[in-house]
Design a protein around this motif. Structure first.
Motif, PDB file in Angstrom:
ATOM      1  N   ALA A 125      32.547  24.772  41.583  1.00 41.90           N
ATOM      2  CA  ALA A 125      34.216  25.313  41.962  1.00 41.90           C
ATOM      3  C   ALA A 125      34.509  25.565  43.202  1.00 41.90           C
ATOM      4  O   ALA A 125      33.438  25.604  44.115  1.00 41.90           O
ATOM      5  CB  ALA A 125      34.171  26.314  40.542  1.00 41.90           C
ATOM      6  N   TRP A 126      35.283  25.817  43.277  1.00 44.85           N
ATOM      7  CA  TRP A 126      36.713  26.147  44.646  1.00 44.85           C
ATOM      8  C   TRP A 126      37.099  27.419  43.910  1.00 44.85           C
ATOM      9  O   TRP A 126      37.695  27.612  42.958  1.00 44.85           O
ATOM     10  CB  TRP A 126      37.383  25.366  44.944  1.00 44.85           C
ATOM     11  CG  TRP A 126      37.003  24.044  45.177  1.00 44.85           C
ATOM     12  CD1 TRP A 126      37.716  22.938  45.119  1.00 44.85           C
ATOM     13  CD2 TRP A 126      36.343  23.401  46.610  1.00 44.85           C
ATOM     14  NE1 TRP A 126      37.231  21.982  45.656  1.00 44.85           N
ATOM     15  CE2 TRP A 126      36.873  22.407  46.825  1.00 44.85           C
ATOM     16  CE3 TRP A 126      35.201  24.502  47.747  1.00 44.85           C
ATOM     17  CZ2 TRP A 126      34.917  21.462  47.315  1.00 44.85           C
ATOM     18  CZ3 TRP A 126      34.520  24.080  47.761  1.00 44.85           C
ATOM     19  CH2 TRP A 126      34.653  21.901  48.050  1.00 44.85           C
ATOM     20  N   LEU A 127      37.392  28.786  45.815  1.00 46.25           N
ATOM     21  CA  LEU A 127      37.611  29.970  45.246  1.00 46.25           C
ATOM     22  C   LEU A 127      38.888  29.464  46.339  1.00 46.25           C
ATOM     23  O   LEU A 127      37.838  29.735  47.732  1.00 46.25           O
ATOM     24  CB  LEU A 127      36.741  30.538  44.843  1.00 46.25           C
ATOM     25  CG  LEU A 127      38.077  31.810  45.741  1.00 46.25           C
ATOM     26  CD1 LEU A 127      39.014  32.414  44.870  1.00 46.25           C
ATOM     27  CD2 LEU A 127      36.905  33.884  45.734  1.00 46.25           C
ATOM     28  N   SER A 128      39.888  29.778  46.320  1.00 46.29           N
ATOM     29  CA  SER A 128      41.246  29.904  46.782  1.00 46.29           C
ATOM     30  C   SER A 128      42.438  30.689  47.008  1.00 46.29           C
ATOM     31  O   SER A 128      42.472  31.180  46.205  1.00 46.29           O
ATOM     32  CB  SER A 128      41.280  28.252  46.812  1.00 46.29           C
ATOM     33  OG  SER A 128      41.510  26.950  46.553  1.00 46.29           O
ATOM     34  N   THR A 129      41.597  31.112  48.370  1.00 45.61           N
ATOM     35  CA  THR A 129      42.878  32.367  48.641  1.00 45.61           C
ATOM     36  C   THR A 129      44.537  31.843  49.842  1.00 45.61           C
ATOM     37  O   THR A 129      43.596  31.098  50.534  1.00 45.61           O
ATOM     38  CB  THR A 129      42.354  33.128  49.676  1.00 45.61           C
ATOM     39  OG1 THR A 129      40.960  33.662  48.639  1.00 45.61           O
ATOM     40  CG2 THR A 129      42.759  34.170  50.212  1.00 45.61           C
ATOM     41  N   ILE A 130      45.373  32.208  48.833  1.00 46.21           N
ATOM     42  CA  ILE A 130      47.126  31.681  49.099  1.00 46.21           C
ATOM     43  C   ILE A 130      47.183  32.766  49.461  1.00 46.21           C
ATOM     44  O   ILE A 130      47.818  33.691  48.819  1.00 46.21           O
ATOM     45  CB  ILE A 130      46.789  30.279  48.461  1.00 46.21           C
ATOM     46  CG1 ILE A 130      46.026  29.274  48.160  1.00 46.21           C
ATOM     47  CG2 ILE A 130      48.251  29.696  48.488  1.00 46.21           C
ATOM     48  CD1 ILE A 130      46.191  28.367  46.390  1.00 46.21           C
ATOM     49  N   ARG A 131      48.023  32.390  50.763  1.00 41.86           N
ATOM     50  CA  ARG A 131      49.324  33.609  50.743  1.00 41.86           C
ATOM     51  C   ARG A 131      50.194  33.235  50.689  1.00 41.86           C
ATOM     52  O   ARG A 131      51.096  32.138  50.953  1.00 41.86           O
ATOM     53  CB  ARG A 131      49.535  34.192  52.269  1.00 41.86           C
ATOM     54  CG  ARG A 131      50.360  35.382  52.005  1.00 41.86           C
ATOM     55  CD  ARG A 131      49.887  35.870  53.851  1.00 41.86           C
ATOM     56  NE  ARG A 131      48.382  36.724  54.440  1.00 41.86           N
ATOM     57  CZ  ARG A 131      47.529  35.621  55.178  1.00 41.86           C
ATOM     58  NH1 ARG A 131      48.253  34.870  55.248  1.00 41.86           N
ATOM     59  NH2 ARG A 131      46.706  36.500  54.822  1.00 41.86           N
ATOM     60  N   ARG A 132      51.503  33.818  49.544  1.00 40.04           N
ATOM     61  CA  ARG A 132      52.771  33.607  49.844  1.00 40.04           C
ATOM     62  C   ARG A 132      53.503  33.840  51.136  1.00 40.04           C
ATOM     63  O   ARG A 132      53.737  35.169  51.771  1.00 40.04           O
ATOM     64  CB  ARG A 132      53.865  34.652  48.782  1.00 40.04           C
ATOM     65  CG  ARG A 132      55.681  34.097  48.668  1.00 40.04           C
ATOM     66  CD  ARG A 132      55.161  32.686  48.090  1.00 40.04           C
ATOM     67  NE  ARG A 132      56.605  32.676  47.223  1.00 40.04           N
ATOM     68  CZ  ARG A 132      57.378  31.669  47.942  1.00 40.04           C
ATOM     69  NH1 ARG A 132      57.724  31.464  49.102  1.00 40.04           N
ATOM     70  NH2 ARG A 132      59.177  31.831  47.612  1.00 40.04           N
ATOM     71  N   SER A 133      54.456  32.832  51.585  1.00 41.92           N
ATOM     72  CA  SER A 133      55.315  33.135  52.859  1.00 41.92           C
ATOM     73  C   SER A 133      56.411  34.126  52.942  1.00 41.92           C
ATOM     74  O   SER A 133      56.365  34.017  51.476  1.00 41.92           O
ATOM     75  CB  SER A 133      55.558  32.151  53.400  1.00 41.92           C
ATOM     76  OG  SER A 133      54.571  30.614  53.052  1.00 41.92           O
TER      77      SER A 133
END
Length: 208
Positions: A200-208
């Protein structure tokens, strides 16, 4: 009203030929394990869940309950009413204060709330390409500027076959508008059919 509650079935539901709720009516679903996902436990140990937390696609609530037990206010949502009923029962039995609601992840604005941290453990990869863009937009409408999103999804890089495998490019493309992908790391996603978890991938994503 039909088994889809009047909404358009998702690509996974069309492929399976039944609504998500049906997966919870004949015993545990294949993705339902005993306890929270190890990747979520690790995230919680790092202290990433803060402010108002949303668990999108919470299933029967194990990840939500783990976060709530740490004293963090969290709302778990799922389109499957049977799963939400089970989650509420678990919260009652364990004496954990957690909030649950039946909600469509493609229309999270209907919650009328904005969150500081969002978790998606095993939902993103069930959507097809068009739905992923709609889902990213839905999440954006439920997020504040700077909200952190953590996505655990099946990976296309692994020896074991997995359903709905996604690539790193799939993640970055889906969240290219209104979001910034901070990192994508390999991890494992536990299921009832993979002895040692699935790639699996653990993606860390930030809201602009």
């Amino acid at each position: 009203m039909d088994e889809y509650g009047g909404r358009r079935p998702t690509s996974h539901e069309r492929m399976a030929g039944r609504a998500w709720d049906a997966s919870y009516q004949d015993g545990p679903a294949p993705w339902e394990i005993v306890g929270p996902q190890p990747a979520v436990v690790e995230l919680a140990a790092r202290g990433v869940f803060g402010g108002a937390v949303l668990d999108a696609g919470c299933g029967s609530g194990e990840n939500t309950l783990h976060i709530a037990a740490l004293g963090v206010p969290v709302l778990g949502v799922d389109v499957a009413a049977t799963a939400i009923d089970a989650a509420r029962q678990k919260a009652l039995e364990r004496g954990v204060e957690a909030e649950f609601a039946v909600a469509d992840a493609l229309h999270l604005e209907r919650l009328g709330r904005a969150f500081d941290t969002i978790l998606d453990s095993g939902l993103f990869h069930t959507f097809d390409t068009g739905e992923r863009a709609a889902y990213a937009g839905s999440l954006a409408r439920a997020a504040k500027p700077g909200t952190m999103l953590y996505v655990v999804s099946f990976s296309d890089e692994g020896p074991e076959p997995v359903p709905h495998a996604v690539s790193q490019d799939d993640v970055r493309t889906a969240f290219s508008q209104g979001w910034t992908t901070v990192s994508i790391e390999p991890c494992r996603l536990e299921t009832r059919i993979h002895d040692n978890g699935a790639p699996a991938w653990l993606s860390t994503i930030r809201r602009s």
